[in-house]
Design an enzyme around this catalytic site. Structure first.
Site, mmCIF file in Angstrom:
data_model
loop_
_atom_site.group_PDB
_atom_site.id
_atom_site.type_symbol
_atom_site.label_atom_id
_atom_site.label_comp_id
_atom_site.label_asym_id
_atom_site.label_seq_id
_atom_site.Cartn_x
_atom_site.Cartn_y
_atom_site.Cartn_z
ATOM 1 C CE1 TYR A 142 2.566 1.995 -4.375
ATOM 2 C CE2 TYR A 142 4.233 2.553 -5.993
ATOM 3 C CZ TYR A 142 3.802 1.761 -4.955
ATOM 4 O OH TYR A 142 4.610 0.742 -4.484
ATOM 5 C CB ALA A 144 2.605 11.809 -4.599
HETATM 6 P P1 NAP Z 1 0.886 -6.945 -1.931
HETATM 7 O O1 NAP Z 1 1.332 -8.274 -2.380
HETATM 8 O O2 NAP Z 1 -0.302 -6.301 -2.557
HETATM 9 O O3 NAP Z 1 0.657 -7.009 -0.335
HETATM 10 C C1 NAP Z 1 0.235 -5.873 0.353
HETATM 11 C C2 NAP Z 1 0.221 -6.155 1.820
HETATM 12 O O4 NAP Z 1 -0.175 -4.948 2.501
HETATM 13 C C3 NAP Z 1 -0.779 -7.231 2.218
HETATM 14 O O5 NAP Z 1 -0.235 -7.994 3.259
HETATM 15 C C4 NAP Z 1 -1.975 -6.420 2.716
HETATM 16 O O6 NAP Z 1 -2.722 -7.078 3.730
HETATM 17 C C5 NAP Z 1 -1.273 -5.233 3.353
HETATM 18 N N1 NAP Z 1 -2.123 -4.054 3.491
HETATM 19 C C6 NAP Z 1 -2.662 -3.289 2.510
HETATM 20 N N2 NAP Z 1 -3.357 -2.276 3.046
HETATM 21 C C7 NAP Z 1 -3.248 -2.403 4.395
HETATM 22 C C8 NAP Z 1 -3.719 -1.659 5.499
HETATM 23 N N3 NAP Z 1 -4.472 -0.555 5.316
HETATM 24 N N4 NAP Z 1 -3.406 -2.066 6.745
HETATM 25 C C9 NAP Z 1 -2.641 -3.171 6.935
HETATM 26 N N5 NAP Z 1 -2.160 -3.918 5.934
HETATM 27 C C10 NAP Z 1 -2.470 -3.535 4.681
HETATM 28 O O7 NAP Z 1 2.036 -5.866 -2.079
HETATM 29 P P2 NAP Z 1 3.629 -6.047 -2.079
HETATM 30 O O8 NAP Z 1 4.062 -6.066 -3.490
HETATM 31 O O9 NAP Z 1 4.043 -7.127 -1.154
HETATM 32 O O10 NAP Z 1 4.036 -4.604 -1.509
HETATM 33 C C11 NAP Z 1 4.524 -4.414 -0.187
HETATM 34 C C12 NAP Z 1 5.098 -3.008 -0.112
HETATM 35 O O11 NAP Z 1 6.130 -2.871 -1.093
HETATM 36 C C13 NAP Z 1 4.081 -1.916 -0.436
HETATM 37 O O12 NAP Z 1 4.299 -0.800 0.397
HETATM 38 C C14 NAP Z 1 4.388 -1.571 -1.875
HETATM 39 O O13 NAP Z 1 3.998 -0.263 -2.194
HETATM 40 C C15 NAP Z 1 5.889 -1.739 -1.892
HETATM 41 N N6 NAP Z 1 6.439 -1.959 -3.231
HETATM 42 C C16 NAP Z 1 6.046 -3.017 -4.003
HETATM 43 C C17 NAP Z 1 6.586 -3.167 -5.280
HETATM 44 C C18 NAP Z 1 6.212 -4.308 -6.183
HETATM 45 O O14 NAP Z 1 6.595 -4.267 -7.376
HETATM 46 N N7 NAP Z 1 5.489 -5.332 -5.726
HETATM 47 C C19 NAP Z 1 7.533 -2.250 -5.748
HETATM 48 C C20 NAP Z 1 7.909 -1.192 -4.944
HETATM 49 C C21 NAP Z 1 7.358 -1.066 -3.684
HETATM 50 P P3 NAP Z 1 -4.083 -7.929 3.461
HETATM 51 O O15 NAP Z 1 -3.853 -8.818 2.274
HETATM 52 O O16 NAP Z 1 -4.220 -8.684 4.744
HETATM 53 O O17 NAP Z 1 -5.200 -6.942 3.257
#
Ligand code: NAP
Length: 234
Positions: A142, A144
């Site tokens: 992740y 990376a």
């Molecule tokens: P989350 O609650 O798990 O939501 C992930 C979202 O991405 C969902 O809407 C999901 O859609 C969508 N998704 C996953 N795979 C997909 C694909 N192949 N095509 C299209 N949509 C896809 O995650 P989040 O915490 O909101 O994270 C959002 C972003 O922030 C990510 O890139 C994550 O790496 C980054 N981030 C998060 C954190 C944290 O602590 N939460 C920290 C740093 C960075 P469905 O539900 O419709 O499948």
């Protein structure tokens, strides 16, 4: 009305970004993969549309952009996590996280760029992670993908600057979404302890930074990665 696409906006950070951008006057297309009901409810709330597309699949991404037409703002947010020992990661798990987190940004940016170049304007914001800056134990793959996204932002900003297009990133710390659901309450308390502002981040914290980077106030800012992490120490 200016058009935006937020990938992975059925829930979590992406959904909050879509809401905040809509409040600032953007017409925001919602993208989802599995959470159809949530995506359609949000699209109805915002008076926009929800498009199912796996961002790791270039043909599906092309089809999504054929539906939306050109957008003025792309928020490349869709992402997945994988926790565990790298030595135990399968080929398939490695390929999937690279294809979604990095390939998804590539597929969506490649599809968004021609319209922006034609308009000589536009903005791209990629959601990286604090782990892309410092790396995280048991989250090596992740980390990376998220580190590569930072280099991607910096390279693309230079490539697209002469066309008047800005490209920036956001590196969130621990944000309270479903992505943290694999962690125990004790794990989360540890994250809070490692965060000088003394709490987990909220999706709205990231959404406000997205609105800033998307807005005219950031008109001379490109190639930057903004930490939204409450001063977290990894
Ligand atoms: P989350 O609650 O798990 O939501 C992930 C979202 O991405 C969902 O809407 C999901 O859609 C969508 N998704 C996953 N795979 C997909 C694909 N192949 N095509 C299209 N949509 C896809 O995650 P989040 O915490 O909101 O994270 C959002 C972003 O922030 C990510 O890139 C994550 O790496 C980054 N981030 C998060 C954190 C944290 O602590 N939460 C920290 C740093 C960075 P469905 O539900 O419709 O499948």
């Amino acid at each position: 009305m200016k058009k935006a696409l937020v990938t992975g906006s059925s829930r979590g950070i992406g959904a909050e970004c879509a809401r905040a951008l809509a409040q600032e006057g953007w017409r925001v297309t919602i993208n989802y993969l599995n959470s159809r009901d949530k995506a359609e409810a949000l699209a109805a709330e915002l008076g926009s549309e929800a498009v199912r597309c796996d961002v790791s699949d270039s043909a599906q991404v092309r089809a999504m952009f054929e539906r939306t037409g050109g957008v003025d703002l792309l928020v490349s947010n869709a992402g997945i996590a994988w926790s565990g020992l790298l030595a135990e990661m399968t080929d398939g798990e490695w390929r999937r996280i690279v294809d979604v987190n990095l390939g998804g940004a590539f597929n969506c940016c490649r599809a968004a760029i021609p319209h922006m170049v034609h308009e000589k304007a536009g903005s791209i914001i990629c959601i990286s992670s604090i782990l892309g800056v410092y790396g995280g134990s048991c989250e090596t793959a992740y980390s990376a993908t998220k580190g590569a996204l930072i280099a991607f932002v910096k390279g693309l900003a230079k490539e697209l600057g002469p066309s008047g297009i800005r490209v920036n990133g956001i590196a969130p710390g621990s944000i309270d979404t479903d992505m943290l659901s694999c962690f125990t309450a004790e794990d989360k308390a540890g994250m809070v302890e490692n965060t000088y502002l003394g709490r987990l981040g909220r999706p709205e914290d990231v959404a406000r930074a997205v609105c800033f980077l998307a807005g005219d106030g950031a008109g001379f800012i490109t190639g930057q990665v903004l930490g939204v992490d409450g001063a977290m120490v990894i």
